[in-house]
Write a protein that holds these residues in place. Structure first.
Motif, PDB file in Angstrom:
ATOM      1  N   ILE A   1       0.824  -1.212   0.000  1.00 43.89           N
ATOM      2  CA  ILE A   1       0.000   0.000   0.000  1.00 43.89           C
ATOM      3  C   ILE A   1       0.857   1.260   0.000  1.00 43.89           C
ATOM      4  O   ILE A   1       0.626   2.184  -0.777  1.00 43.89           O
ATOM      5  CB  ILE A   1      -0.956  -0.004   1.220  1.00 43.89           C
ATOM      6  N   VAL A   2       1.843   1.309   0.879  1.00 41.52           N
ATOM      7  CA  VAL A   2       2.644   2.511   1.054  1.00 41.52           C
ATOM      8  C   VAL A   2       3.756   2.600   0.012  1.00 41.52           C
ATOM      9  O   VAL A   2       4.157   3.685  -0.392  1.00 41.52           O
ATOM     10  CB  VAL A   2       3.220   2.572   2.490  1.00 41.52           C
ATOM     11  N   GLY A   3       4.236   1.464  -0.433  1.00 45.61           N
ATOM     12  CA  GLY A   3       5.360   1.459  -1.371  1.00 45.61           C
ATOM     13  C   GLY A   3       6.666   1.284  -0.621  1.00 45.61           C
ATOM     14  O   GLY A   3       6.700   1.124   0.590  1.00 45.61           O
ATOM     15  N   GLY A   4       7.734   1.328  -1.333  1.00 46.32           N
ATOM     16  CA  GLY A   4       9.038   1.141  -0.714  1.00 46.32           C
ATOM     17  C   GLY A   4       9.540  -0.279  -0.930  1.00 46.32           C
ATOM     18  O   GLY A   4       9.050  -1.024  -1.777  1.00 46.32           O
ATOM     19  N   MET A   5      10.510  -0.638  -0.144  1.00 48.51           N
ATOM     20  CA  MET A   5      11.140  -1.939  -0.267  1.00 48.51           C
ATOM     21  C   MET A   5      10.206  -3.040   0.247  1.00 48.51           C
ATOM     22  O   MET A   5       9.735  -2.982   1.389  1.00 48.51           O
ATOM     23  CB  MET A   5      12.451  -1.932   0.521  1.00 48.51           C
ATOM     24  N   LEU A   6       9.931  -4.022  -0.603  1.00 46.66           N
ATOM     25  CA  LEU A   6       9.036  -5.111  -0.230  1.00 46.66           C
ATOM     26  C   LEU A   6       9.666  -5.945   0.886  1.00 46.66           C
ATOM     27  O   LEU A   6      10.780  -6.444   0.753  1.00 46.66           O
ATOM     28  CB  LEU A   6       8.725  -5.996  -1.435  1.00 46.66           C
ATOM     29  N   GLY A   7       8.962  -6.075   1.980  1.00 45.28           N
ATOM     30  CA  GLY A   7       9.435  -6.850   3.123  1.00 45.28           C
ATOM     31  C   GLY A   7       9.950  -6.001   4.269  1.00 45.28           C
ATOM     32  O   GLY A   7      10.100  -6.499   5.382  1.00 45.28           O
ATOM     33  N   GLU A   8      10.203  -4.728   4.014  1.00 43.22           N
ATOM     34  CA  GLU A   8      10.741  -3.875   5.082  1.00 43.22           C
ATOM     35  C   GLU A   8       9.737  -3.722   6.222  1.00 43.22           C
ATOM     36  O   GLU A   8      10.060  -3.982   7.390  1.00 43.22           O
ATOM     37  CB  GLU A   8      11.113  -2.497   4.548  1.00 43.22           C
ATOM     38  N   ASN A   9       8.524  -3.313   5.916  1.00 44.70           N
ATOM     39  CA  ASN A   9       7.516  -3.156   6.965  1.00 44.70           C
ATOM     40  C   ASN A   9       7.157  -4.500   7.590  1.00 44.70           C
ATOM     41  O   ASN A   9       6.849  -4.565   8.780  1.00 44.70           O
ATOM     42  CB  ASN A   9       6.270  -2.469   6.419  1.00 44.70           C
ATOM     43  N   ALA A  10       7.202  -5.550   6.794  1.00 41.88           N
ATOM     44  CA  ALA A  10       6.919  -6.883   7.331  1.00 41.88           C
ATOM     45  C   ALA A  10       7.952  -7.252   8.398  1.00 41.88           C
ATOM     46  O   ALA A  10       7.592  -7.700   9.495  1.00 41.88           O
ATOM     47  CB  ALA A  10       6.911  -7.912   6.205  1.00 41.88           C
ATOM     48  N   LEU A  11       9.212  -7.048   8.093  1.00 39.24           N
ATOM     49  CA  LEU A  11      10.269  -7.348   9.064  1.00 39.24           C
ATOM     50  C   LEU A  11      10.119  -6.480  10.304  1.00 39.24           C
ATOM     51  O   LEU A  11      10.206  -6.976  11.441  1.00 39.24           O
ATOM     52  CB  LEU A  11      11.651  -7.142   8.445  1.00 39.24           C
ATOM     53  N   ARG A  12       9.856  -5.207  10.097  1.00 36.41           N
ATOM     54  CA  ARG A  12       9.737  -4.298  11.229  1.00 36.41           C
ATOM     55  C   ARG A  12       8.554  -4.672  12.127  1.00 36.41           C
ATOM     56  O   ARG A  12       8.678  -4.673  13.352  1.00 36.41           O
ATOM     57  CB  ARG A  12       9.612  -2.865  10.723  1.00 36.41           C
ATOM     58  N   LEU A  13       7.413  -5.014  11.547  1.00 38.29           N
ATOM     59  CA  LEU A  13       6.253  -5.397  12.356  1.00 38.29           C
ATOM     60  C   LEU A  13       6.467  -6.733  13.060  1.00 38.29           C
ATOM     61  O   LEU A  13       5.990  -6.929  14.183  1.00 38.29           O
ATOM     62  CB  LEU A  13       4.987  -5.442  11.504  1.00 38.29           C
ATOM     63  N   VAL A  14       7.174  -7.646  12.422  1.00 35.68           N
ATOM     64  CA  VAL A  14       7.469  -8.929  13.072  1.00 35.68           C
ATOM     65  C   VAL A  14       8.377  -8.705  14.285  1.00 35.68           C
ATOM     66  O   VAL A  14       8.166  -9.311  15.345  1.00 35.68           O
ATOM     67  CB  VAL A  14       8.097  -9.926  12.064  1.00 35.68           C
ATOM     68  N   VAL A  15       9.360  -7.828  14.163  1.00 34.48           N
ATOM     69  CA  VAL A  15      10.244  -7.547  15.295  1.00 34.48           C
ATOM     70  C   VAL A  15       9.458  -6.876  16.426  1.00 34.48           C
ATOM     71  O   VAL A  15       9.605  -7.245  17.600  1.00 34.48           O
ATOM     72  CB  VAL A  15      11.456  -6.683  14.856  1.00 34.48           C
TER      73      VAL A  15
END
Length: 160
Positions: free
Chosen positions: A67-81
């Motif tokens: 939705i926001v754009g950017g590097m795919l997986g970055e927000n996923a990693l951050r939310l998992v942490v």
């Protein structure tokens, strides 16, 4: 109203968080945008950990990346942490006063910012402006308001 009788509340609050994440703001204010999804997810981890886990955090992060754009997986990693830390220390955090919870959330959001900077440095992507380092303090200020708002909806329901 019972906690279990409102299964719709968590998806609605997360949807609102996603909407707040994409509301247009002035470019100079963009780095100050709160981590809405992380804040709402943090609430649900603290108050209803049986409904939130690493898989949901990863899925929400991928959705946020799309939705926001950017590097795919970055927000996923951050939310998992964020989810991992909160699940690990949930039993303690849950019984802290709201001001102490807000301080812990700010530290977790600071960790989130450090992960973002490290990922951008590793992939040699442009770094966020220095004002992005203020978002943990914005999360600190928003946490009590957000917690009380969602908690009142969860415990009392819409019409009570």
């Amino acid at each position: 109203m019972s906690r279990e009788r409102q299964p719709w509340l968590m998806p609605i609050t997360l949807l609102v968080a996603f909407l707040l994440s994409v509301v247009p703001v002035a470019p100079e204010l963009q780095p100050l945008r709160p981590a809405w999804v992380a804040l709402v997810l943090a609430y649900w981890i603290i108050e209803s950990p049986g409904r939130v886990g690493m898989a949901l955090a990863f899925a929400l992060g991928i959705l946020q990346d799309l939705i926001v754009g950017g590097m795919l997986g970055e927000n996923a990693l951050r939310l998992v942490v964020v989810t991992f830390i909160l699940l690990r220390f949930r039993a303690r955090i849950r019984f802290f006063p709201l001001t102490q919870q807000a301080a812990i959330i700010a530290l977790i959001l600071l960790n989130d910012r450090i992960i973002s900077v490290a990922l951008h440095a590793f992939w040699r992507l442009p770094a966020a402006p220095w004002t992005a380092w203020l978002t943990p303090m914005i999360g600190f200020a928003l946490w009590p308001i957000l917690f009380i708002a969602i908690d009142s909806l969860r415990l009392r329901g819409w019409g009570r």
